[in-house]
Design a protein around this motif. Sequence first.
Motif, PDB file in Angstrom:
ATOM      1  N   SER A  23      -6.700  -7.918  10.132  1.00 35.20           N
ATOM      2  CA  SER A  23      -6.470  -7.197  11.388  1.00 35.20           C
ATOM      3  C   SER A  23      -7.630  -7.353  12.370  1.00 35.20           C
ATOM      4  O   SER A  23      -7.580  -6.827  13.476  1.00 35.20           O
ATOM      5  CB  SER A  23      -6.227  -5.710  11.112  1.00 35.20           C
ATOM      6  N   THR A 150      -5.661   6.398  10.214  1.00 33.11           N
ATOM      7  CA  THR A 150      -4.378   5.776  10.538  1.00 33.11           C
ATOM      8  C   THR A 150      -4.568   4.329  10.939  1.00 33.11           C
ATOM      9  O   THR A 150      -3.847   3.430  10.464  1.00 33.11           O
ATOM     10  CB  THR A 150      -3.669   6.543  11.665  1.00 33.11           C
ATOM     11  N   GLU A 151      -5.529   4.084  11.804  1.00 36.67           N
ATOM     12  CA  GLU A 151      -5.794   2.720  12.277  1.00 36.67           C
ATOM     13  C   GLU A 151      -6.142   1.795  11.112  1.00 36.67           C
ATOM     14  O   GLU A 151      -5.673   0.653  11.045  1.00 36.67           O
ATOM     15  CB  GLU A 151      -6.933   2.727  13.287  1.00 36.67           C
ATOM     16  N   GLU A 154      -3.000   1.116   8.918  1.00 33.42           N
ATOM     17  CA  GLU A 154      -1.979   0.311   9.588  1.00 33.42           C
ATOM     18  C   GLU A 154      -2.214  -1.183   9.363  1.00 33.42           C
ATOM     19  O   GLU A 154      -1.318  -1.990   9.620  1.00 33.42           O
ATOM     20  CB  GLU A 154      -1.941   0.631  11.081  1.00 33.42           C
ATOM     21  N   LYS A 158       2.766   0.811   7.415  1.00 30.50           N
ATOM     22  CA  LYS A 158       3.034   1.918   8.338  1.00 30.50           C
ATOM     23  C   LYS A 158       2.440   3.218   7.807  1.00 30.50           C
ATOM     24  O   LYS A 158       2.217   3.367   6.609  1.00 30.50           O
ATOM     25  CB  LYS A 158       4.540   2.060   8.574  1.00 30.50           C
ATOM     26  N   VAL A 159       2.233   4.153   8.732  1.00 35.94           N
ATOM     27  CA  VAL A 159       1.545   5.400   8.392  1.00 35.94           C
ATOM     28  C   VAL A 159       2.261   6.588   9.033  1.00 35.94           C
ATOM     29  O   VAL A 159       2.667   6.520  10.194  1.00 35.94           O
ATOM     30  CB  VAL A 159       0.080   5.375   8.883  1.00 35.94           C
TER      31      VAL A 159
END
Length: 273
Positions: A23, A150-151, A154, A158-159
């Motif tokens: 990412s 969350t970031e 991800e 998904k969260v």
Amino acid sequence: MTRVAVIGGGRIGEALLAGLLESGRASKDLVVVEPVPARAELLAQRFGVRVTDVVADAAVGADLIVIAVKPQDVDGVVTELAKAELGEQENEAVIVSLAAGVPTIRFEAKLPAGFPVVRVMSNTPMLVGQGMSAIAPGRYARKEQLALVTEALEAVGKVVTVSEAQMDAVTAVSGSGPAYFFLVVEAMIDGAVGLGLTRDVATQLVVQTMLGSAALLEESSQSAVELRAAVTSPAGTTAAGLRELERGAVRSAFHEALNAAKRRSVELGASAD
């Protein structure tokens, strides 16, 4: 960049590490704790990150400290984290626990007062970047800290955010869910072989049908009920098959399975206190 320390270099820790790098995270912002020398060397070579066997060494200076160890190993990790005096460092770290069944209060009781903890229930599809993670804040985790967690998650799927009281239900649905799915796939493949198809052909038919159906459900504006009805012609082949599934009480079996899994999650959580 957020600095992330991953405590536990097993399959889940490795999956998160790979997802974070893919990412766009820099390898210099990641550190892994792995006590097994051969495994540590493999992770260092594969991902180009720093690997250590000292929990406190990895944790100091980290913004997110991800605990990806077995539940029975949590106490030892928390004891080592307490030695790191994390409450005295300039940046405020957040504990992110992927340890199944371990409540946030167990961490909060042993860490400096007011230390933020976020509990996570993920599942094995995170190994291919398609995980489903539910996060629940502890008493001291703030909104912006939840956003950081969350970031990070991800990167492997998904969260969703839930209350900690809902974590046992999440465990029963998405945590254990892949096993239910694989059982259905296994049964369909065996059934297809019984109809005269080769196992290779049967596997391709079933797996692609599952993938396609999931994609259709995700992308369609219709519900699962509506999509099922669209496939089911009156008095047709699908109706005949569904009739047998209903006769076998498949809905009831799934309801009982989810309830049993939730009950067991509650039991395991209680024994972990």
